[in-house]
Design an enzyme around this catalytic site. Sequence first.
Site, PDB file in Angstrom:
ATOM      1  N   ASP A 142      36.932  35.707  43.181  1.00 22.05           N
ATOM      2  CA  ASP A 142      36.275  36.898  42.856  1.00 22.05           C
ATOM      3  C   ASP A 142      37.106  38.152  43.301  1.00 22.05           C
ATOM      4  O   ASP A 142      37.153  38.258  44.409  1.00 22.05           O
ATOM      5  CB  ASP A 142      34.971  37.253  43.418  1.00 22.05           C
ATOM      6  CG  ASP A 142      33.998  38.144  42.925  1.00 22.05           C
ATOM      7  OD1 ASP A 142      32.721  38.112  43.275  1.00 22.05           O
ATOM      8  OD2 ASP A 142      34.584  39.137  42.238  1.00 22.05           O
ATOM      9  N   ASP A 191      36.837  39.533  36.347  1.00 25.57           N
ATOM     10  CA  ASP A 191      37.453  39.295  37.477  1.00 25.57           C
ATOM     11  C   ASP A 191      36.901  38.080  38.422  1.00 25.57           C
ATOM     12  O   ASP A 191      37.253  37.930  39.621  1.00 25.57           O
ATOM     13  CB  ASP A 191      36.661  40.631  38.404  1.00 25.57           C
ATOM     14  CG  ASP A 191      35.342  40.672  38.187  1.00 25.57           C
ATOM     15  OD1 ASP A 191      34.601  41.301  38.936  1.00 25.57           O
ATOM     16  OD2 ASP A 191      34.720  40.041  37.190  1.00 25.57           O
ATOM     17  N   GLU A 192      36.354  37.157  37.885  1.00 25.31           N
ATOM     18  CA  GLU A 192      36.052  35.927  38.475  1.00 25.31           C
ATOM     19  C   GLU A 192      36.641  34.673  37.541  1.00 25.31           C
ATOM     20  O   GLU A 192      36.230  34.854  36.521  1.00 25.31           O
ATOM     21  CB  GLU A 192      34.359  35.938  38.573  1.00 25.31           C
ATOM     22  CG  GLU A 192      33.723  37.012  39.473  1.00 25.31           C
ATOM     23  CD  GLU A 192      32.206  36.856  39.418  1.00 25.31           C
ATOM     24  OE1 GLU A 192      31.355  37.956  39.353  1.00 25.31           O
ATOM     25  OE2 GLU A 192      31.645  35.605  39.497  1.00 25.31           O
TER      26      GLU A 192
END
Lengths: 411, 93
Positions: free
Chosen positions: A10, A106-107
């Site tokens: 993350d 973003d993950e």
Amino acid sequence: MKERVILHSDANCFYASCEMVLNPSLRDKAVAVGGNEAERHGIILAKSEKAKKAGVTTGMPLWEAREKCKDLIIVPPHFEIYSKFSKLLRKIYERYTDYIEPFGLDECWLDVTSCQTDGFIIAEEIRQAVKDELGLTVSIGVSFNKVFAKLGSDLKKPDATTVISKDNFKEKIWPLPVSELLFCGRQTTKTLRECGVTTIGALAKMPKDFIERRLGKNGASLWDYANGLDSSPVIHKDHYTPPKSVGHGVTCVENLINNDEASKVIVSLSLDIGYKLRKENLYANGVSLVVKDENFVSYSYQKRFEGSTQDESLLAREAISLLKSNYPWRFKIRALTITAISIETSDTPVQTDMFFDTEKEEKKKRLSSAVDSIKDTYGKSSILPATVLDEKKMPAHEADRATLPGNMKKG
Amino acid sequence: MYIRIPLAVGVIYSADGVFKPKTISVNGEKFLIDKVLYKKNYCPKSVGAIAPIEFTIMVGGEIKKIYFEKDTGKWFSVKKILKSNEGKSYFTQ
């Protein structure tokens, strides 16, 4: 069988961190990425650690964020930059595995079971590589399933690795609020609270059939997650899942006052949807219209078509018909969202009727293809239906400006 | 405070697509790079860049660092700007 090794990576304060990489003078300051106040979507999209500590939260109006944090520096979003960094992050992950499943920009989940190296060591190498090569930081959870790996990455932020094993998950995961569990939304949390379940551990200890009776299949899945029994695989990086819907929505710079104004916005929105459907070789079997009035109350309408289509004029026509038939116009309209629903891929067999005008349909397809080619070369706004030319209430976006050839620069 | 200095760099490509810098032009003068000592993916924290490659090179007997940004195709180096006590600014490496 060897136990799985799943990582969840993350990127910390992703949008804000990308802005700080490109402008290092923002480092160690209270920074937030915010929408456009003039276009009436002035909310916080992302914040730095310092801004977070000052009480700034995602979704907060900009004026409120400035009150909470006097030193707050607000920068506009640059989604094309965030998309670049997202791809660069995945390039780093690809050094270790091809099983990379994104969860937003973003993950990502990574399945590194087949790697010879220990999961914790891989996580530490990834953290260092992301910091050195991109200037970003990530928090990584290492576990034997996706759900615990994601919970692990949330436990320590920023820039940390957390291992959740079969030996320690009861100690680390079970005390967490049940709302932290993946796919446990507000309503499910409320139902569980009514049963006296407030932590993941409490859920895990409840009889599974009781939870399934109260919450159905989702409840059974949540019980499995709480007990570390999630067996969902990490998808291969090249796996393509077609979207279930294709939509486009907008908050207008001024409220819409009648059907005529709303119709122009609907036609504008539908142009983009038709373009996307054709680009992805998808067909819609219905349209959904969501109207948000000036009091932020939303109304949703839907209609199914008799056949499938990629034609934006049909989508617009049906959406306008839904609006005229259903919206009472007690209040002005603040925002509209059109969504092409019940999506099929181009290889789905279609039953046409004997009166279907194939020639007319082929002509329409050729026309749409020609229009799409012009848009690909010169920009989405380079060719438009005349009906939207005097449309003034949609926000202007840089990306939609026409790119004219040669010396014909726009003034 | 640090700034990016754009560089005009002459590059040589091998048959398998690997490239390395050969010359640097500064103020109209061309310098031959004696040797590329080291190359790695590294983003300097002092200036803005997207995933550059850092080359540690030897030029005129001195060791320097230059960067290549794949995203834009640009080469640059990093320079520190200092302010003197009189408020004048001057450059230093």
